[in-house]
Write a protein that holds these residues in place. Structure first.
Motif, PDB file in Angstrom:
ATOM      1  N   VAL A 126       0.717  -1.237   0.033  1.00 46.53           N
ATOM      2  CA  VAL A 126       0.051   0.036  -0.125  1.00 46.53           C
ATOM      3  C   VAL A 126       0.769   1.299   0.062  1.00 46.53           C
ATOM      4  N   LEU A 127       1.884   1.236   0.524  1.00 44.73           N
ATOM      5  CA  LEU A 127       2.845   2.320   0.602  1.00 44.73           C
ATOM      6  C   LEU A 127       3.360   2.877  -0.647  1.00 44.73           C
ATOM      7  N   ILE A 128       3.473   2.042  -1.853  1.00 43.80           N
ATOM      8  CA  ILE A 128       4.059   2.609  -3.093  1.00 43.80           C
ATOM      9  C   ILE A 128       2.851   3.556  -3.659  1.00 43.80           C
ATOM     10  N   PRO A 129       1.573   3.033  -3.893  1.00 43.32           N
ATOM     11  CA  PRO A 129       0.506   3.977  -4.428  1.00 43.32           C
ATOM     12  C   PRO A 129       0.456   5.135  -3.415  1.00 43.32           C
ATOM     13  N   THR A 130       0.462   4.960  -2.158  1.00 44.84           N
ATOM     14  CA  THR A 130       0.362   6.195  -1.274  1.00 44.84           C
ATOM     15  C   THR A 130       1.110   7.193  -1.413  1.00 44.84           C
ATOM     16  N   PHE A 131       2.560   6.542  -1.440  1.00 43.56           N
ATOM     17  CA  PHE A 131       3.688   7.757  -1.661  1.00 43.56           C
ATOM     18  C   PHE A 131       3.475   8.556  -3.274  1.00 43.56           C
ATOM     19  N   VAL A 132       3.233   7.776  -4.026  1.00 41.10           N
ATOM     20  CA  VAL A 132       2.860   8.102  -5.394  1.00 41.10           C
ATOM     21  C   VAL A 132       1.857   9.302  -5.283  1.00 41.10           C
ATOM     22  N   GLU A 133       0.643   9.089  -4.765  1.00 42.36           N
ATOM     23  CA  GLU A 133      -0.328  10.101  -4.509  1.00 42.36           C
ATOM     24  C   GLU A 133       0.142  11.399  -3.796  1.00 42.36           C
ATOM     25  N   LEU A 134       1.031  11.218  -2.553  1.00 42.94           N
ATOM     26  CA  LEU A 134       1.526  12.188  -1.829  1.00 42.94           C
ATOM     27  C   LEU A 134       2.658  13.196  -2.787  1.00 42.94           C
ATOM     28  N   ALA A 135       3.207  12.243  -3.459  1.00 47.61           N
ATOM     29  CA  ALA A 135       4.270  13.143  -4.367  1.00 47.61           C
ATOM     30  C   ALA A 135       3.512  13.892  -5.610  1.00 47.61           C
ATOM     31  N   ASN A 136       2.397  13.491  -5.924  1.00 48.39           N
ATOM     32  CA  ASN A 136       1.528  14.175  -6.684  1.00 48.39           C
ATOM     33  C   ASN A 136       0.617  15.322  -6.310  1.00 48.39           C
ATOM     34  N   GLY A 137       0.687  15.577  -4.872  1.00 45.35           N
ATOM     35  CA  GLY A 137       0.251  16.854  -4.134  1.00 45.35           C
ATOM     36  C   GLY A 137      -0.968  16.505  -3.526  1.00 45.35           C
ATOM     37  N   ALA A 138      -1.374  15.152  -3.345  1.00 35.73           N
ATOM     38  CA  ALA A 138      -2.644  14.821  -2.665  1.00 35.73           C
ATOM     39  C   ALA A 138      -2.754  14.796  -1.207  1.00 35.73           C
ATOM     40  N   LEU A 140      -2.881  13.837   2.848  1.00 33.45           N
ATOM     41  CA  LEU A 140      -2.354  12.480   3.389  1.00 33.45           C
ATOM     42  C   LEU A 140      -3.494  11.343   3.458  1.00 33.45           C
ATOM     43  N   GLU A 141      -4.698  11.925   4.048  1.00 34.36           N
ATOM     44  CA  GLU A 141      -5.803  10.993   4.130  1.00 34.36           C
ATOM     45  C   GLU A 141      -6.113  10.427   2.644  1.00 34.36           C
ATOM     46  N   GLN A 142      -6.211  11.148   2.036  1.00 33.31           N
ATOM     47  CA  GLN A 142      -6.694  10.857   0.440  1.00 33.31           C
ATOM     48  C   GLN A 142      -5.713   9.841  -0.028  1.00 33.31           C
ATOM     49  N   SER A 143      -4.515  10.075   0.119  1.00 35.81           N
ATOM     50  CA  SER A 143      -3.368   9.093  -0.528  1.00 35.81           C
ATOM     51  C   SER A 143      -3.551   7.761   0.273  1.00 35.81           C
ATOM     52  N   ILE A 144      -3.801   7.870   1.437  1.00 33.51           N
ATOM     53  CA  ILE A 144      -3.687   6.477   2.074  1.00 33.51           C
ATOM     54  C   ILE A 144      -4.895   5.662   1.540  1.00 33.51           C
ATOM     55  N   ARG A 145      -6.119   6.278   1.410  1.00 31.82           N
ATOM     56  CA  ARG A 145      -7.334   5.750   1.011  1.00 31.82           C
ATOM     57  C   ARG A 145      -7.026   5.350  -0.500  1.00 31.82           C
ATOM     58  N   SER A 146      -6.509   6.126  -1.210  1.00 34.41           N
ATOM     59  CA  SER A 146      -6.270   5.838  -2.592  1.00 34.41           C
ATOM     60  C   SER A 146      -5.419   4.520  -2.653  1.00 34.41           C
ATOM     61  N   GLY A 147      -4.335   4.699  -1.779  1.00 35.60           N
ATOM     62  CA  GLY A 147      -3.317   3.325  -1.811  1.00 35.60           C
ATOM     63  C   GLY A 147      -4.131   2.272  -1.505  1.00 35.60           C
ATOM     64  N   ILE A 148      -4.817   2.294  -0.511  1.00 33.99           N
ATOM     65  CA  ILE A 148      -5.792   0.995  -0.122  1.00 33.99           C
ATOM     66  C   ILE A 148      -6.572   0.355  -1.198  1.00 33.99           C
ATOM     67  N   ARG A 149      -7.167   1.355  -1.664  1.00 34.06           N
ATOM     68  CA  ARG A 149      -8.432   1.137  -2.769  1.00 34.06           C
ATOM     69  C   ARG A 149      -7.543   0.698  -3.727  1.00 34.06           C
ATOM     70  N   TRP A 150      -6.427   1.316  -4.509  1.00 37.11           N
ATOM     71  CA  TRP A 150      -5.607   0.643  -5.548  1.00 37.11           C
ATOM     72  C   TRP A 150      -5.039  -0.733  -5.271  1.00 37.11           C
ATOM     73  N   THR A 151      -4.588  -0.914  -4.133  1.00 34.16           N
ATOM     74  CA  THR A 151      -4.019  -2.129  -3.951  1.00 34.16           C
ATOM     75  C   THR A 151      -4.870  -3.395  -3.848  1.00 34.16           C
ATOM     76  N   SER A 152      -5.981  -3.127  -3.205  1.00 34.93           N
ATOM     77  CA  SER A 152      -7.155  -4.017  -3.471  1.00 34.93           C
ATOM     78  C   SER A 152      -7.903  -4.446  -4.561  1.00 34.93           C
ATOM     79  N   ALA A 153      -7.687  -3.507  -5.551  1.00 32.62           N
ATOM     80  CA  ALA A 153      -8.464  -3.476  -6.680  1.00 32.62           C
ATOM     81  C   ALA A 153      -7.426  -4.210  -7.785  1.00 32.62           C
TER      82      ALA A 153
END
Length: 201
Positions: A126-138, A140-153
């Motif tokens: 989950v850390l990888i998509p989370t960090f990518v979202e953070l690097a894109n300016g999202a 923190l909370e949104q990045s973590i949720r996006s990371g979880i959703r992406w990894t699950s899907a």
């Protein structure tokens, strides 16, 4: 972030190598800086987040945007330390349960070991998509949720990306100096190409 399959990860690996080759001196410099900044271990999170931000700026602007990197680390540097600490803590806990199982052959210890080690692996993915979202300016909370959703899907794509990263780690590590010079640049370019292909184009 786009969906990922084994094929897209395979294609992105070649794209990452090509991007590294096209930006050789800067990417080698980034890899060396990442390695040096990660030596204290607890700084791996901020170092990795900064590397993602640097590569994104290089893709978008053909140069490192140091103001962007400083802003990113100022906003999420501490969060990245805590986030990277979670899978490490879970893995350490799992290792203790494994040790307890071999000492006592307790079924409970075995179950807890499996659960905590699985949780550690999932948290690391989950850390990888989370960090990518953070690097894109999202945020923190949104990045973590996006990371979880992406990894699950994208379980297959996430595992394929992790395996490709592990392969790069082993190959670069076997060449010793190559690890310092190329690992971070190629691995993080791979992650960005898988997760943010529109930026890579």
């Amino acid at each position: 972030m786009q969906n990922a399959t084994s094929f897209t990860v395979y294609r992105s690996l070649f794209a990452a190598v090509r991007f590294f080759y096209e930006n050789g001196p800067r990417m080698v410099g980034l890899s060396v800086v990442w390695f040096l900044c990660s030596l204290p271990v607890v700084t791996i999170g901020p170092s990795t987040l900064g590397a993602y931000g640097a590569i994104l700026s290089l893709r978008e602007e053909q140069a490192f945007d140091y103001d962007r990197i400083r802003t990113l680390l100022g906003r999420h540097g501490l969060s990245s330390v805590l986030l990277t600490g979670l899978p490490v803590l879970l893995a350490a806990t799992g290792a203790l349960y494994v040790r307890r199982y071999f000492a006592t052959e307790s079924t409970v210890a075995l179950v807890l070991a499996v659960v905590t080690l699985y949780a550690a692996a999932y948290a690391a993915l989950v850390l990888i998509p989370t960090f990518v979202e953070l690097a894109n300016g999202a945020p923190l909370e949104q990045s973590i949720r996006s990371g979880i959703r992406w990894t699950s899907a994208n379980a297959v794509g996430a595992i394929a990306m992790a395996m490709a990263t592990l392969m790069l780690f082993v190959l670069a590590g076997a060449l010793t100096v190559a690890f310092v010079l190329v690992f971070a640049g190629i691995a993080f370019s791979l992650h960005l190409d898988v997760l943010a292909p529109t930026v890579a184009e």
